[in-house]
Design an enzyme around this catalytic site. Structure first.
Site, PDB file in Angstrom:
ATOM      1  CG  HIS A   1      -2.121  -0.990   1.225  1.00 45.56           C
ATOM      2  ND1 HIS A   1      -2.704  -1.241   0.015  1.00 45.56           N
ATOM      3  CD2 HIS A   1      -2.189  -2.059   2.198  1.00 45.56           C
ATOM      4  CE1 HIS A   1      -3.714  -2.257   0.495  1.00 45.56           C
ATOM      5  NE2 HIS A   1      -3.302  -2.914   1.577  1.00 45.56           N
TER       6      HIS A   1
ATOM      7  NE  ARG B   1       1.820  -4.051   4.023  1.00 45.00           N
ATOM      8  CZ  ARG B   1       0.613  -3.529   4.484  1.00 45.00           C
ATOM      9  NH1 ARG B   1       0.100  -4.309   5.298  1.00 45.00           N
ATOM     10  NH2 ARG B   1       0.335  -2.180   4.023  1.00 45.00           N
TER      11      ARG B   1
ATOM     12  CG  ASP C   1      16.718 -12.551  -5.327  1.00 44.81           C
ATOM     13  OD1 ASP C   1      17.172 -13.294  -4.376  1.00 44.81           O
ATOM     14  OD2 ASP C   1      16.133 -12.742  -6.082  1.00 44.81           O
TER      15      ASP C   1
ATOM     16  CD  GLU D   1      -3.347  -8.043   6.458  1.00 44.68           C
ATOM     17  OE1 GLU D   1      -3.639  -6.648   6.566  1.00 44.68           O
ATOM     18  OE2 GLU D   1      -3.060  -8.715   5.500  1.00 44.68           O
TER      19      GLU D   1
ATOM     20  CG  ASP E   1      -6.652  -4.681   5.544  1.00 43.57           C
ATOM     21  OD1 ASP E   1      -7.558  -3.876   5.124  1.00 43.57           O
ATOM     22  OD2 ASP E   1      -5.508  -4.834   5.013  1.00 43.57           O
TER      23      ASP E   1
END
Length: 248
Positions: free
Chosen positions: A42, A67, A81, A141, A167
Site C-alpha cells: 500500500h 511488506r 534478492d 488480517e 484490515d
C-alpha cells in the site's frame, strides 16, 4: 529471529515507510528505530524503488523488512534478492499459506527460493550458504486467519505473526480502537498473542500512531510499527513548532 537477549516485556519500535523515497527511508533507519517496514503493498515502493533503496544502503543500522504486495514467491524472492533483511506477507489465511510464504523466503533444502541476488546487493562470494537467514513474518488480517492462528504460528521457521489491525477491524466489522482495547481472553488480539507465545514466534503489529502503539504494547505485542514516514514528519513538525511557541 529471537529476542532472547531482551527482557520479556521489551518492545522493538519500528517505523513504516510508505513514501517510496530511498534517502528518507535510510535516514529513518539511522534515526534510532529498532526496525523499518517498507510498504510495497500500500506504499509507493515498486520494484525499482526497492532496488534503489537497497543499492544506497551500504551499512545496516536496523533490520529492514519489506511488506510485499502478495503471498507470491516471485515478489518474496525479489525483495530478498534486492537486499531486504526479511519480508512481511499480507493476508495469510491458514497454515498452508504460511508454509508457502516461509518456503518462498528460504533457499533449499528448507524452501524453494531461487538463487539470484541482484548484482551489488550483497556479498555473494560464499554462495547461498553464506547468505543471512531471511526473516519471515505473515500477516493475520481476517476472521479466518484469527481462527487458524495457532496453526499459522506453529509453522516451522516462521519468525513473526504480524497484525494489520485496520484490515482486521474491517473484516470483523469493528472499530479499530475498540479492537485494540478489547482485552477479553477470547478477543482477537489476546488470542493472537497467546498463539505466538505458545509457538515461540514474535507478535508484531502496525499501529500508525503512538497512542495505538501503546494499546498494542499493553496487549503484549513486541514488534510495533509506531508510525509512518509521513507520520514522523508530522510529529517532528509539531515538536519543532511547539519549541517556538511562546509560553502562555
Amino acid at each position: 529471529m529471537t529476542d532472547a537477549d531482551l527482557p520479556a516485556d521489551a518492545v522493538r519500535t519500528g517505523v513504516w515507510a510508505t513514501l517510496g523515497d530511498a534517502r528518507t527511508t535510510l535516514a529513518l533507519e539511522r534515526a534510532g528505530f529498532d526496525w523499518v517496514g517498507v510498504d510495497a503493498q500500500h506504499g509507493h515502493f515498486d520494484d525499482a524503488a526497492l532496488r534503489g533503496l537497497f543499492a544506497l544502503r551500504h551499512e545496516a543500522a536496523a533490520p529492514v523488512l519489506v511488506r510485499v504486495a502478495a503471498n507470491d514467491p516471485t515478489a518474496i524472492g525479489r525483495a530478498l534478492d534486492a537486499g531486504a533483511d526479511g519480508v512481511i506477507i499480507p493476508l495469510v489465511q491458514d497454515a498452508e499459506q504460511a508454509e508457502a510464504a516461509v518456503a518462498a523466503a528460504h533457499y533449499p533444502p528448507r524452501g524453494a527460493r531461487s538463487w539470484g541476488p541482484l548484482p551489488g546487493s550483497r556479498d555473494t562470494t560464499g554462495g547461498a550458504a553464506s547468505m543471512p537467514r531471511p526473516r519471515c513474518a505473515v500477516m493475520v488480517e481476517t476472521a479466518r486467519a484469527v481462527a487458524a492462528v495457532e496453526d499459522i504460528a506453529a509453522t516451522p521457521d516462521l519468525d513473526m505473526v504480524f497484525v494489520g489491525p485496520f484490515d482486521l477491524s474491517l473484516a470483523l466489522g469493528r472499530d479499530v480502537d475498540d479492537l485494540l482495547a478489547d482485552t477479553a481472553a477470547d478477543a482477537p488480539l489476546p488470542v493472537i498473542v497467546r498463539a505466538c507465545r505458545a509457538a515461540g514466534v514474535l507478535p508484531g503489529a502496525f499501529a500508525g500512531s503512538p497512542e495505538r502503539a501503546a494499546a498494542l504494547r499493553a496487549q503484549g505485542f513486541s514488534w510495533i510499527a509506531v508510525t509512518t514516514d509521513s507520520g514522523v514528519l508530522h510529529l517532528g513538525s509539531a515538536a519543532a513548532r511547539a519549541g517556538l511557541t511562546p509560553p502562555t
